[in-house]
Design a protein around this motif. Structure first.
Motif, PDB file in Angstrom:
ATOM      1  N   GLU A 109      21.698  -5.064 -18.949  1.00  0.00           N
ATOM      2  CA  GLU A 109      22.994  -4.904 -19.615  1.00  0.00           C
ATOM      3  C   GLU A 109      23.030  -3.494 -20.186  1.00  0.00           C
ATOM      4  N   VAL A 110      24.069  -2.762 -19.823  1.00  0.00           N
ATOM      5  CA  VAL A 110      24.215  -1.367 -20.225  1.00  0.00           C
ATOM      6  C   VAL A 110      25.290  -1.264 -21.310  1.00  0.00           C
ATOM      7  N   PHE A 111      25.053  -0.411 -22.285  1.00  0.00           N
ATOM      8  CA  PHE A 111      26.091  -0.155 -23.284  1.00  0.00           C
ATOM      9  C   PHE A 111      27.291   0.471 -22.572  1.00  0.00           C
ATOM     10  N   TYR A 163      24.556   5.930 -16.635  1.00  0.00           N
ATOM     11  CA  TYR A 163      23.493   5.023 -16.214  1.00  0.00           C
ATOM     12  C   TYR A 163      23.519   4.817 -14.702  1.00  0.00           C
ATOM     13  N   ARG A 164      24.697   4.545 -14.166  1.00  0.00           N
ATOM     14  CA  ARG A 164      24.821   4.320 -12.725  1.00  0.00           C
ATOM     15  C   ARG A 164      24.306   5.522 -11.933  1.00  0.00           C
ATOM     16  N   SER A 165      24.637   6.700 -12.391  1.00  0.00           N
ATOM     17  CA  SER A 165      24.191   7.918 -11.727  1.00  0.00           C
ATOM     18  C   SER A 165      22.663   8.038 -11.762  1.00  0.00           C
ATOM     19  N   ALA A 166      22.073   7.789 -12.921  1.00  0.00           N
ATOM     20  CA  ALA A 166      20.614   7.878 -13.069  1.00  0.00           C
ATOM     21  C   ALA A 166      19.917   6.832 -12.192  1.00  0.00           C
ATOM     22  N   LYS A 191      31.633  -6.897 -10.938  1.00  0.00           N
ATOM     23  CA  LYS A 191      32.969  -6.303 -11.010  1.00  0.00           C
ATOM     24  C   LYS A 191      33.766  -6.800 -12.214  1.00  0.00           C
ATOM     25  N   SER A 192      33.566  -8.050 -12.590  1.00  0.00           N
ATOM     26  CA  SER A 192      34.313  -8.590 -13.723  1.00  0.00           C
ATOM     27  C   SER A 192      33.678  -8.229 -15.063  1.00  0.00           C
ATOM     28  N   ASN A 193      32.447  -7.747 -15.047  1.00  0.00           N
ATOM     29  CA  ASN A 193      31.752  -7.329 -16.260  1.00  0.00           C
ATOM     30  C   ASN A 193      30.824  -6.176 -15.895  1.00  0.00           C
ATOM     31  N   PRO A 194      31.373  -4.964 -15.766  1.00  0.00           N
ATOM     32  CA  PRO A 194      30.617  -3.824 -15.236  1.00  0.00           C
ATOM     33  C   PRO A 194      29.383  -3.420 -16.028  1.00  0.00           C
ATOM     34  N   THR A 195      29.220  -3.926 -17.234  1.00  0.00           N
ATOM     35  CA  THR A 195      28.009  -3.591 -17.993  1.00  0.00           C
ATOM     36  C   THR A 195      26.800  -4.390 -17.519  1.00  0.00           C
ATOM     37  N   GLN A 196      27.032  -5.380 -16.658  1.00  0.00           N
ATOM     38  CA  GLN A 196      25.960  -6.210 -16.118  1.00  0.00           C
ATOM     39  C   GLN A 196      25.507  -5.637 -14.767  1.00  0.00           C
ATOM     40  N   VAL A 197      24.307  -5.098 -14.738  1.00  0.00           N
ATOM     41  CA  VAL A 197      23.740  -4.481 -13.538  1.00  0.00           C
ATOM     42  C   VAL A 197      22.561  -5.330 -13.076  1.00  0.00           C
ATOM     43  N   THR A 198      22.463  -5.518 -11.779  1.00  0.00           N
ATOM     44  CA  THR A 198      21.351  -6.274 -11.210  1.00  0.00           C
ATOM     45  C   THR A 198      20.691  -5.420 -10.135  1.00  0.00           C
ATOM     46  N   VAL A 199      19.369  -5.352 -10.186  1.00  0.00           N
ATOM     47  CA  VAL A 199      18.619  -4.557  -9.215  1.00  0.00           C
ATOM     48  C   VAL A 199      17.629  -5.465  -8.494  1.00  0.00           C
ATOM     49  N   LEU A 200      17.702  -5.448  -7.181  1.00  0.00           N
ATOM     50  CA  LEU A 200      16.705  -6.126  -6.354  1.00  0.00           C
ATOM     51  C   LEU A 200      15.598  -5.122  -6.103  1.00  0.00           C
ATOM     52  N   LYS A 258      18.216   4.721 -24.150  1.00  0.00           N
ATOM     53  CA  LYS A 258      19.309   4.541 -25.112  1.00  0.00           C
ATOM     54  C   LYS A 258      20.526   3.868 -24.480  1.00  0.00           C
ATOM     55  N   MET A 259      20.580   3.831 -23.147  1.00  0.00           N
ATOM     56  CA  MET A 259      21.728   3.273 -22.436  1.00  0.00           C
ATOM     57  C   MET A 259      21.630   1.768 -22.213  1.00  0.00           C
ATOM     58  N   VAL A 260      20.410   1.246 -22.238  1.00  0.00           N
ATOM     59  CA  VAL A 260      20.167  -0.150 -21.887  1.00  0.00           C
ATOM     60  C   VAL A 260      20.163  -1.036 -23.128  1.00  0.00           C
ATOM     61  N   LYS A 261      21.082  -1.992 -23.125  1.00  0.00           N
ATOM     62  CA  LYS A 261      21.161  -2.961 -24.229  1.00  0.00           C
ATOM     63  C   LYS A 261      20.113  -4.059 -24.065  1.00  0.00           C
ATOM     64  N   SER A 262      19.911  -4.520 -22.825  1.00  0.00           N
ATOM     65  CA  SER A 262      18.889  -5.546 -22.574  1.00  0.00           C
ATOM     66  C   SER A 262      18.389  -5.445 -21.139  1.00  0.00           C
ATOM     67  N   LEU A 263      17.168  -5.933 -20.938  1.00  0.00           N
ATOM     68  CA  LEU A 263      16.524  -5.933 -19.628  1.00  0.00           C
ATOM     69  C   LEU A 263      15.742  -7.227 -19.480  1.00  0.00           C
TER      70      LEU A 263
END
Length: 136
Positions: free
Chosen positions: A39-41, A48-51, A75-84, A111-116
């Motif tokens: 979860e990204v701030f 974050y996406r660029s990094a 897409k409905s909650n862009p702060t939620q990122v998932t990485v395989l 500093k960008m990541v709210k949770s992992l």
């Protein structure tokens, strides 16, 4: 949410298929496969996406033990990122953690990541058609 998990599952299967994984050898496979739920701030989304994109591109290009790093966002909650993440082995993963590009990504995005949340996963079955590209 459901579509994101469906996409990731398809991604896992595709990467295993492309890297020669077969259901018959599933129990002998030493690959490390997991999903990172991040979860990204909101104020850091673009940065974050660029990094993450830069990190994934470099890691797959230069590290033989990094088989796949595929990142998507909800897409409905862009702060939620998932990485395989797919590594050749636990050892390959440990090597990855010490690379300059990983350390740059990790330290630069703290500093960008709210949770992992890191979830270890294992494929059950693989059924996917290869994607053919027409290059001229």
């Amino acid at each position: 949410m459901k579509n994101r998990h469906l996409f990731l599952t398809a991604g896992i299967f595709m990467m295993m298929f492309l890297s020669g994984y077969s259901s018959a050898s599933a129990q002998q496979d030493n690959r490390k496969v997991r999903i990172a739920k991040i979860e990204v701030f909101p104020e850091y989304l673009a940065e974050y996406r660029s990094a993450l994109a830069e990190h994934a591109k470099i890691a797959v290009a230069v590290e033989p033990g990094v088989l796949a790093l595929q990142a998507v966002y909800d897409k409905s909650n862009p702060t939620q990122v998932t990485v395989l993440e797919v590594y050749a082995s636990e050892e390959a993963y440990q090597v990855h953690l010490k690379t300059p590009h990983f350390l740059k990504y990790k330290n630069g995005t703290l500093k960008m990541v709210k949770s992992l949340e890191l979830v270890e996963v294992a494929p059950i079955a693989i059924a996917i058609k290869p994607i053919l590209t027409n290059k001229h």
